[in-house]
Design an enzyme around this catalytic site. Structure first.
Site, mmCIF file in Angstrom:
data_model
loop_
_atom_site.group_PDB
_atom_site.id
_atom_site.type_symbol
_atom_site.label_atom_id
_atom_site.label_comp_id
_atom_site.label_asym_id
_atom_site.label_seq_id
_atom_site.Cartn_x
_atom_site.Cartn_y
_atom_site.Cartn_z
ATOM 1 N N GLY A 64 31.083 33.284 40.519
ATOM 2 C CA GLY A 64 30.953 34.305 39.468
ATOM 3 C C GLY A 64 30.851 33.660 38.099
ATOM 4 O O GLY A 64 31.326 34.184 37.094
ATOM 5 N N GLY A 65 30.163 32.517 38.068
ATOM 6 C CA GLY A 65 30.184 31.670 36.878
ATOM 7 C C GLY A 65 29.308 32.120 35.719
ATOM 8 O O GLY A 65 29.360 31.526 34.646
ATOM 9 N N LEU A 69 33.419 34.268 31.286
ATOM 10 C CA LEU A 69 34.254 33.067 31.221
ATOM 11 C C LEU A 69 33.669 31.812 31.863
ATOM 12 O O LEU A 69 34.027 30.689 31.496
ATOM 13 C CB LEU A 69 35.624 33.353 31.868
ATOM 14 N N ARG A 92 23.427 36.060 40.136
ATOM 15 C CA ARG A 92 22.421 36.416 39.115
ATOM 16 C C ARG A 92 21.617 35.191 38.742
ATOM 17 O O ARG A 92 22.028 34.055 39.003
ATOM 18 C CB ARG A 92 23.118 36.950 37.863
ATOM 19 N N TYR A 197 40.726 47.606 40.471
ATOM 20 C CA TYR A 197 40.775 46.243 39.924
ATOM 21 C C TYR A 197 42.206 45.702 39.998
ATOM 22 O O TYR A 197 42.444 44.593 40.512
ATOM 23 C CB TYR A 197 40.285 46.291 38.475
ATOM 24 N N LYS A 201 43.828 42.744 42.382
ATOM 25 C CA LYS A 201 44.421 41.531 41.790
ATOM 26 C C LYS A 201 45.857 41.312 42.279
ATOM 27 O O LYS A 201 46.266 40.171 42.488
ATOM 28 C CB LYS A 201 44.368 41.605 40.261
#
Ligand code: NAD
Ligand code: THR
Length: 375
Positions: A64-65, A69, A92, A197, A201
């Site tokens: 998810g780079g 962040l 992406r 979410y 977590k």
């Protein structure tokens, strides 16, 4: 393939064996199946010729780079460990400056075999798991958030345990809920979040700690506050207003805030967040009395942030148009975070308070917009 069957039996036996806190095992967690793409002719020789100097640095994969962040973290880690030792991944297409700044690879965390192939072929030793759907987008698509944030995490945990990786998974202020103590919120307290979410977590924190105790997985987790950055956009969270205000203040002089003026939330400048991540990953095992830590920097309301921005841009006009979903989420989250354990155990210390944050953000966005006006 007898070897795979044998490993699979070891995994099953280990899973059935009674838990033993004193001698954790790192074993294959899932039935291992053969992936033909994993061993290709030609790649085998280089795979086995690991030189010892190469093992001095971790080989890092960031999932998810391409979010708010990941690119900044890759830059920090590449400075420390070398460009080619840090691989960014996402589903992406990367912008060209990111694509040309170091290794980038396609990786969907829901594709277990592909993930395993990447870890094996690149001899990954550290995994930073950033893929997630954040709080507001998660509420808009619960099924997808459940898949990415929970099923995806299961893939990551199994791969990390099977391959003896050091695993970082960020948690969030969103892992707390309305029944948690909110001012301040300590590391250990009631956690009953009301968003998918937050639920995902808490699940990540507990599963990571369970794998640590059960299988010896080197799981490390920080609960981040809302993160504020100038050169990357937030991905659909409740704290996004605290980034948008700077862009609107510089570009239009007007800002419409979607949270009430007195909504207090913990926040952090991105440089502090990324440095904390590197520091906890490098912390000696014996310094970690816990595996999930709160980290804190500052805490403010939209009104206090606007006042601080107006010290530099007195003409800024702020109006309030409340988003009921985000407001309900924010009202259930911590107002202040207690991070005394991170400070005590591995020396966490933030650099940016509100005045430095505002100055840094306005300097960055101001110079950026002057450059684009000149072009
Ligand atoms: N930004 C914050 O304020 C903040 C605060 C607390 C915790 N965190 C946590 O830090 C991590 C990174 O946050 P961020 O702000 O960069 O998030 P982001 O939403 O900006 O980026 C998440 C990335 O995950 C990717 N992704 C989605 N589905 C995927 C899949 N199936 N496979 C692989 N990648 C996929 C997206 O393409 C996106 O680039 C997240 O886990 C988040 O929960 C962030
Ligand atoms: C706080 C954090 O997890 C994220 N920025 C969100 O608002 O969803």
């Amino acid at each position: 393939m007898p070897v795979f069957r044998a490993l699979s039996n070891v995994a099953k036996q280990a899973l059935l064996a009674p838990a033993c806190g004193c001698q954790p095992l790192t074993v294959a967690i899932r039935n291992i199946s053969f992936s033909p793409r994993q061993v290709t002719s030609g790649s085998d020789a280089s795979f086995h010729s690991v030189s010892f100097s190469e093992t001095d640095h971790p080989k890092v994969l960031i999932t998810g780079g391409l979010g708010q962040l990941g690119v900044g973290l890759a830059k920090l880690l590449r400075k420390r460990f070398g460009k080619n030792n840090v691989i960014l991944s996402d589903i992406r297409k990367p912008p060209s400056n990111v694509f040309h700044s170091g290794p980038f690879i396609y990786s969907d965390i829901l594709d277990y075999k592909n993930l395993r192939e990447i870890v094996v072929n690149n001899r990954i030793t550290w995994l930073v798991h950033y893929s997630a759907l954040l709080s507001a987008v998660g509420e808009a698509n619960v099924a997808l958030a459940r898949a990415v944030n929970i099923t995806g995490l299961h893939n990551i945990l199994d791969i990390a345990a099977e391959h003896g990786l050091r695993l970082f998974v960020p948690s969030t202020i969103g892992a707390f809920g309305p029944t948690s103590p909110r001012n301040p919120t300590p590391d250990l307290c009631v956690q009953r979040p009301r968003t998918i979410y937050g639920v995902s977590k808490v699940h990540a924190e507990l599963m990571g700690e369970y794998y640590h105790h059960r299988y010896g997985l080197d799981f490390r987790c920080l609960r981040y506050p809302g993160i504020i950055s100038a050169d990357s956009q937030p991905g659909g969270g409740t704290t996004d207003y605290a980034v948008q205000i700077f862009h609107d203040a510089v570009k239009t002089g007007k800002f419409e805030c979607n949270l009430k003026p007195d909504t207090r939330l913990p926040m952090m400048y991105i440089d502090d967040c990324l440095r904390a991540t590197l520091e906890v990953m490098e912390a000696p095992v014996e310094s970690l009395s816990m595996r999930t830590y709160n980290i804190n920097a500052m805490s403010f309301t939209p009104e206090e942030l606007a006042n601080e921005v107006q010290k530099q841009l007195p003409d800024l006009q702020v109006t309030y148009e409340i988003d009921s979903v985000r407001q309900a989420i924010a009202d259930s989250w911590p107002m202040n975070f207690d991070d005394c354990n991170a400070r005590k155990d591995w020396g966490w210390k933030h650099d940016y308070d509100l005045p430095e944050l505002v100055q840094t953000m306005l300097d960055f966005i101001g110079s950026d917009s002057r450059i684009s006006q000149a072009n």
